[in-house]
Design a protein around this motif. Structure first.
Motif, short mmCIF file in Angstrom:
data_model
loop_
_atom_site.label_atom_id
_atom_site.label_comp_id
_atom_site.label_asym_id
_atom_site.label_seq_id
_atom_site.Cartn_x
_atom_site.Cartn_y
_atom_site.Cartn_z
N VAL A 146 125.12 -33.21 12.76
CA VAL A 146 125.31 -32.30 13.89
C VAL A 146 125.00 -30.86 13.48
CG1 VAL A 146 126.95 -31.42 15.59
CG2 VAL A 146 126.96 -33.84 14.98
N ALA A 147 125.33 -30.51 12.25
CA ALA A 147 125.03 -29.16 11.75
C ALA A 147 123.52 -28.89 11.75
CB ALA A 147 125.60 -28.97 10.35
N ALA B 294 132.73 -41.43 7.84
CA ALA B 294 132.37 -40.93 9.17
C ALA B 294 132.04 -39.44 9.16
CB ALA B 294 133.50 -41.20 10.14
N ALA B 295 132.65 -38.69 8.25
CA ALA B 295 132.43 -37.24 8.22
C ALA B 295 131.00 -36.88 7.85
CB ALA B 295 133.40 -36.59 7.23
N GLY B 296 130.23 -37.84 7.34
CA GLY B 296 128.81 -37.58 7.10
C GLY B 296 128.09 -37.16 8.37
N ARG C 272 128.42 -33.51 23.82
CA ARG C 272 127.94 -32.13 23.96
C ARG C 272 128.05 -31.51 22.56
NH1 ARG C 272 127.28 -30.70 29.21
NH2 ARG C 272 128.30 -32.11 30.69
N THR C 273 126.96 -31.02 22.05
CA THR C 273 126.94 -30.52 20.68
C THR C 273 127.96 -29.41 20.47
OG1 THR C 273 124.59 -31.06 20.61
CG2 THR C 273 125.44 -29.68 18.85
N SER C 274 128.06 -28.50 21.43
CA SER C 274 128.99 -27.38 21.28
C SER C 274 130.43 -27.86 21.21
CB SER C 274 128.82 -26.40 22.45
OG SER C 274 129.06 -27.05 23.69
N LEU C 275 130.77 -28.91 21.95
CA LEU C 275 132.12 -29.45 21.93
C LEU C 275 132.42 -30.09 20.59
CD1 LEU C 275 134.78 -30.23 23.33
CD2 LEU C 275 133.60 -32.26 24.23
N TYR C 276 131.49 -30.86 20.07
CA TYR C 276 131.66 -31.49 18.76
C TYR C 276 131.95 -30.43 17.70
CZ TYR C 276 130.67 -34.62 14.79
OH TYR C 276 130.76 -35.36 13.64
N ARG C 277 131.17 -29.35 17.73
CA ARG C 277 131.36 -28.29 16.74
C ARG C 277 132.68 -27.55 16.95
NH1 ARG C 277 125.07 -26.31 17.18
NH2 ARG C 277 124.23 -27.78 15.64
N GLN C 278 133.04 -27.35 18.21
CA GLN C 278 134.30 -26.67 18.51
C GLN C 278 135.48 -27.44 17.95
OE1 GLN C 278 134.85 -25.97 22.72
NE2 GLN C 278 137.06 -25.73 22.52
N HIS D 5 115.14 -35.53 19.05
CA HIS D 5 114.98 -35.12 17.66
C HIS D 5 115.76 -36.11 16.80
CE1 HIS D 5 115.99 -32.07 14.26
NE2 HIS D 5 114.92 -32.79 13.96
N LEU D 6 115.14 -36.69 15.80
CA LEU D 6 115.77 -37.72 14.99
C LEU D 6 116.24 -37.15 13.66
CD1 LEU D 6 116.58 -40.66 14.64
CD2 LEU D 6 114.22 -41.18 13.97
N ILE D 7 117.54 -37.33 13.38
CA ILE D 7 118.17 -36.84 12.15
C ILE D 7 118.84 -38.02 11.46
CG2 ILE D 7 119.91 -35.28 11.19
CD1 ILE D 7 119.65 -33.64 13.83
N VAL D 8 118.60 -38.18 10.17
CA VAL D 8 119.25 -39.24 9.39
C VAL D 8 120.12 -38.58 8.33
CG1 VAL D 8 118.96 -41.24 7.91
CG2 VAL D 8 117.30 -40.80 9.74
N VAL D 9 121.38 -39.01 8.27
CA VAL D 9 122.29 -38.56 7.22
C VAL D 9 122.47 -39.70 6.24
CG1 VAL D 9 124.58 -37.71 6.65
CG2 VAL D 9 123.49 -37.01 8.80
N ASP D 10 122.00 -39.50 5.02
CA ASP D 10 122.23 -40.48 3.96
C ASP D 10 123.53 -40.12 3.24
OD1 ASP D 10 121.33 -42.71 2.11
OD2 ASP D 10 121.68 -41.05 0.73
N ASN D 11 124.45 -41.06 3.23
CA ASN D 11 125.80 -40.80 2.73
C ASN D 11 125.92 -41.07 1.23
OD1 ASN D 11 128.04 -39.68 3.92
ND2 ASN D 11 128.62 -41.48 5.09
N GLY D 12 124.97 -40.52 0.45
CA GLY D 12 125.05 -40.67 -0.99
C GLY D 12 124.60 -42.03 -1.49
#
Length: 308
Positions: free
Chosen positions: A86-87, A79-81, A169-175, A45-52
């Protein structure tokens, strides 16, 4: 008939990995990166975050790649973008690359296999090939020679990783909470890596996973160096021993003097001291020993390279 049924089941199986691409004001470059990612044989699944971005990047992405999940931040979050990407992910694993990087065919599928088979591994750091020549990034060469115990792991054990060429691991990143917005950019991985290790997971250099990097000329190297030094001190205040905190703070002050922005940067560094100390959670001593072993190994390698 059984083979056909198995093929159909595989085709219908949901993808287990997302790719989050972070971009800012590099419209042409990110479109090229997305085209390369779209051409991969891997399922993701491809997700792009545009940082403003202010150069029309989100509009260009929407026009050329309407199938991509596009997340637009209101301002440049550094980097927090990636946290917004991940959300938006609904997969078990999440891979990252920046707008001047892309994954090699087969690497994402192999990353899923490695993480499926190694539950202790929280993060895989890929091998980065730089420019058309495809030289292995110097940081990756150091990772391949890690002195840490890698028993039972699918590659060398690490104390860090490269943010633009890794799989979590997505769950670890979120944790853990992802990247700290206050760091912006420059060594932002260090705090996350320490928290990965403190949570009982390992970080592994997976040389068989490949990311291509054609560095953009649109970067401020001096600013990055200053932020690297500042962030290293903040991380030390938050997670490391007082001895390490003093060492990193002294290094940050020296770096600020070299870059000619001492007063401004030093004020920002020390003004954040109450904030950093309010988040202080020192890591276990074993993790500090791992850092010391890596530092000694790299110092010996550097001395050997510069021998007379």
């Amino acid at each position: 008939m059984n083979d056909a049924g198995n093929d159909l089941s595989a085709a219908k199986a949901p993808t287990k990995i997302s790719v989050v691409v972070l971009t800012y004001n590099r419209s042409e470059q990110v479109l090229d990166t997305l085209a390369r990612l779209n051409a991969l044989p891997d399922r993701f699944h491809l997700i792009v975050v545009d940082n403003g971005s202010t150069d029309g990047t989100p509009e260009h992405i929407a026009a050329h790649f309407p199938e991509v999940t596009l997340v637009s931040a209101q301002k440049n979050l550094g980097a927090a973008g990636r946290n917004f990407g991940v959300a938006s992910a609904s997969t078990e694993y999440v891979a990252f690359c920046d707008d001047d990087m892309w994954w090699h065919p087969g690497s994402l599928s192999r990353a899923v296999e490695l993480l499926d088979s190694a539950p202790r591994v929280g993060v895989l750091s890929a091998r980065v090939l730089v420019d058309e020549a495809g030289e292995t990034d110097a940081t990756c060469r150091l990772m391949a020679r890690s002195p840490l115990d890698a028993t039972g792991l699918p590659g060398p054990s690490l104390i860090g990783y490269i943010a633009g060429s890794c799989v979590f691991r997505t769950s670890l990143y979120r944790q853990i909470g992802g990247y700290e917005p206050r760091f912006f950019i420059g060594g932002e991985e260090t705090l996350v890596a320490l928290d990965v290790l403190a949570n009982g997971f390992t970080i592994v250099y997976a040389e068989e996973l490949i990311v291509h990097h054609h560095p953009s000329p649109l970067r401020d190297s001096a600013l990055r160096r200053r932020m690297l030094a500042r962030n290293a001190a903040w991380v030390a205040w938050m997670r490391l021993s007082w001895r390490e905190a003093w060492r990193e703070t002294r290094g940050a002050v020296h770096a600020m003097r070299r870059e000619g922005a001492f007063v401004r940067d030093a004020l920002a560094l020390f003004a954040a001291l109450p904030w950093a100390l309010s988040r202080r959670q020192p890591v276990p001593r074993e993790i500090e020993r791992m850092r010391e072993a890596v530092r000694r190994s790299e110092a010996l390698a550097d001395a050997w390279r510069h021998r007379p």
